[in-house]
Design a protein around this motif. Structure first.
Motif, mmCIF file in Angstrom:
data_model
loop_
_atom_site.group_PDB
_atom_site.id
_atom_site.type_symbol
_atom_site.label_atom_id
_atom_site.label_comp_id
_atom_site.label_asym_id
_atom_site.label_seq_id
_atom_site.Cartn_x
_atom_site.Cartn_y
_atom_site.Cartn_z
ATOM 1 N N VAL A 100 -1.135 0.897 -9.072
ATOM 2 C CA VAL A 100 -2.538 0.647 -9.408
ATOM 3 C C VAL A 100 -3.388 1.337 -8.341
ATOM 4 C CG1 VAL A 100 -4.319 -1.124 -9.766
ATOM 5 C CG2 VAL A 100 -1.952 -1.561 -10.463
ATOM 6 N N THR A 101 -4.554 1.831 -8.753
ATOM 7 C CA THR A 101 -5.472 2.451 -7.800
ATOM 8 C C THR A 101 -6.690 1.563 -7.589
ATOM 9 O OG1 THR A 101 -6.552 3.685 -9.582
ATOM 10 C CG2 THR A 101 -4.758 4.789 -8.412
ATOM 11 N N LEU B 81 0.846 -1.190 0.000
ATOM 12 C CA LEU B 81 0.000 0.000 0.000
ATOM 13 C C LEU B 81 0.883 1.242 0.000
ATOM 14 C CD1 LEU B 81 -3.042 0.765 0.189
ATOM 15 C CD2 LEU B 81 -2.699 0.993 2.660
ATOM 16 N N LEU B 82 0.670 2.117 -0.986
ATOM 17 C CA LEU B 82 1.451 3.342 -1.096
ATOM 18 C C LEU B 82 0.742 4.528 -0.464
ATOM 19 C CD1 LEU B 82 2.691 3.003 -4.798
ATOM 20 C CD2 LEU B 82 4.004 2.573 -2.716
ATOM 21 N N SER B 83 -0.576 4.566 -0.586
ATOM 22 C CA SER B 83 -1.330 5.673 -0.001
ATOM 23 C C SER B 83 -2.777 5.267 0.187
ATOM 24 C CB SER B 83 -1.259 6.920 -0.890
ATOM 25 O OG SER B 83 -1.948 6.703 -2.111
ATOM 26 N N GLN B 84 -3.451 5.984 1.081
ATOM 27 C CA GLN B 84 -4.874 5.787 1.299
ATOM 28 C C GLN B 84 -5.511 7.138 1.603
ATOM 29 O OE1 GLN B 84 -4.091 3.231 4.927
ATOM 30 N NE2 GLN B 84 -5.824 4.413 5.722
ATOM 31 N N THR B 85 -6.687 7.368 1.045
ATOM 32 C CA THR B 85 -7.411 8.628 1.228
ATOM 33 C C THR B 85 -8.834 8.301 1.618
ATOM 34 O OG1 THR B 85 -6.085 9.663 -0.512
ATOM 35 C CG2 THR B 85 -8.120 10.790 0.145
ATOM 36 N N LEU C 274 -9.805 5.367 -0.698
ATOM 37 C CA LEU C 274 -9.191 5.195 -2.003
ATOM 38 C C LEU C 274 -7.766 4.738 -1.770
ATOM 39 C CD1 LEU C 274 -10.405 8.458 -3.794
ATOM 40 C CD2 LEU C 274 -11.429 6.185 -3.878
ATOM 41 N N ILE C 275 -7.314 3.753 -2.510
ATOM 42 C CA ILE C 275 -5.983 3.191 -2.281
ATOM 43 C C ILE C 275 -5.135 3.275 -3.542
ATOM 44 C CG2 ILE C 275 -6.745 1.651 -0.442
ATOM 45 C CD1 ILE C 275 -6.748 -0.646 -2.494
ATOM 46 N N ARG C 276 -3.836 3.318 -3.326
ATOM 47 C CA ARG C 276 -2.837 3.226 -4.401
ATOM 48 C C ARG C 276 -1.801 2.217 -3.932
ATOM 49 N NH1 ARG C 276 -1.047 6.609 -8.786
ATOM 50 N NH2 ARG C 276 -2.818 7.958 -8.314
ATOM 51 N N TYR C 277 -1.488 1.242 -4.768
ATOM 52 C CA TYR C 277 -0.611 0.161 -4.333
ATOM 53 C C TYR C 277 0.279 -0.303 -5.482
ATOM 54 C CZ TYR C 277 -4.226 -2.757 -6.572
ATOM 55 O OH TYR C 277 -5.113 -3.328 -7.470
#
Length: 402
Positions: free
Chosen positions: A89-90, A52-56, A72-75
């Motif tokens: 990928v989102t 997991l790179l980020s979460q909003t 919302l995730i970016r991984y």
């Protein structure tokens, strides 16, 4: 479950090549779920896949009905076309109402159907159809968490490789890894469900999981509106040639040709079609599926107009990327089929069930009377619920293959 192959060929010859591409052009009103987050910085050193790179946080007003919260995730994942290039990928993760069980919320990974190939079409931020919202709400209201990948190229750099099975499988598996390894209250066990293009993703996920992500406790998959293109179907479609009547499904054929561009750099769609058609065809890279279908219909495009020696050469290449890695699935599979599905015809789906059974898969196949491509998904929900409950309890369904 048997049928006459000649009957199937006759059915498929009655369809345009692109009508069998596995996506529905039946219109559903889209509902905005969440604001588009600011683009992430380009990552020059990418961690291992499934990180997991980020979460909003998703605003309450933008949540799917039945969701108490969501992010919302970016991984990280791998480019499924070359199998080695790190990518981002989102997607989105939704949680049901209430307090999570001690072992965590049971997790469903949702694989979406055709939305287009442009970044603006990523479902986590562009919104989902009413059909999909109804389906996802059904599971949230029953206490399941849902992780939903946007797939490679949707919301991230490069073009989405439409219907290519390995990218969708890698993205689904890495999405599962990312949320399970983060600090979310989720079970280790997971079930994958998908419709149309997403059915391909679910089946491919079961095929790639043993080698790509053996640590994931994948219990089962559910696939409705299954696309399947064995040599028999490809030969029938090739023999048919192009049609001369305007057809909205021409849009889906053009999506397949963009996949061909990604696989074979010598193929350039702009050079392969009449330049007078390019102002309409070029919108395939920019517009989402319903708007692009509207353009195709308004322009009166026919399949014969996009059937050229170059496109005929590239279609088999695209089909090869759409193949399933194995028909001997590693987990039980539910297959829901609409009786009057004109996008992935009933006989096409029966042929898949027959082939998967012969390969040694455990398939529970259900046919839904009067159901089209969308109806097959919605009518299947009560049966899939029983199937998924059994999977999470560690029970193996009897199946239909015998």
């Amino acid at each position: 479950m048997t049928f006459h192959k000649l009957s199937f060929v006759s059915t498929c010859l009655g369809l345009l090549l692109i009508a069998c591409s596995g996506a529905s052009t039946e219109r559903d009103t889209s509902t905005k779920e969440a604001p588009v987050p600011a683009p992430a910085e380009v990552v020059t050193s990418v961690p291992e896949t499934g990180q997991l790179l980020s979460q909003t946080d998703i605003e309450t007003a933008d949540l799917i009905r039945g969701a108490q919260s969501g992010v919302l995730i970016r991984y990280t994942s791998l480019d499924g076309l070359d199998g080695v290039t790190p990518i981002e990928v989102t997607g989105a993760l939704y949680f049901p109402a209430g307090e999570a069980p001690e072992e965590g919320w049971p997790l469903i990974a949702w694989s979406h159907g055709t939305v287009g190939i442009a970044d603006a079409c990523a479902p986590s931020t562009a919104g989902r159809s009413e059909r999909d919202l109804t389906y996802l709400s059904y599971w949230l209201e029953r206490g399941y968490a849902i992780v939903a990948s946007d797939y490679q190229g949707l919301g991230t750099p490069e073009i989405h490789p439409y219907m290519a099975t390995r990218p969708m499988a890698y993205n689904t598996l890495d999405g599962i890894r990312a949320v399970q390894e983060a600090d979310f209250p989720l079970t280790d066990a997971v079930v994958v469900t998908g419709q149309s293009q997403g059915a391909s993703a679910a089946i491919a996920t079961a095929g790639f999981a043993p080698d790509y992500a053996p640590e994931i406790d994948l219990r089962a998959i559910s696939a409705t509106g299954v696309p399947y293109f064995p040599p028999l179907i490809q030969a029938a479609l090739a023999a048919q040639g192009g049609g001369d009547e305007p057809d909205p499904n021409v849009a889906l054929g053009l999506y397949m040709l963009t996949l061909g561009e990604l696989i074979d750099p010598s193929f350039v769609l702009k050079d392969a079609v009449d330049e007078d058609l390019w102002p309409v065809i070029s919108q395939v890279y920019e517009k989402c599926v319903f708007d692009f279908v509207d353009d195709v219909v308004a322009a009166g495009l026919t399949s014969s107009q996009i059937t050229t020696p170059e496109t005929q050469r590239i279609f088999p290449i695209a089909f090869s990327a759409m193949e399933y890695p194995s028909l001997e699935l590693s987990v039980p599979a539910f297959v829901g089929m609409g009786e009057v599905d004109t996008i992935t015809p009933l006989t096409m789906q029966k042929l898949f069930v027959q082939a998967a059974c012969e390969a040694g898969s455990n398939i529970e196949a259900r046919e839904y009377a009067g159901a089209g491509h969308n109806g097959g998904l919605l009518q299947s929900m009560p049966d899939v619920e029983v199937f998924i409950e059994m999977a999470f309890q560690g029970e193996t369904p009897e199946g239909s293959c015998q």
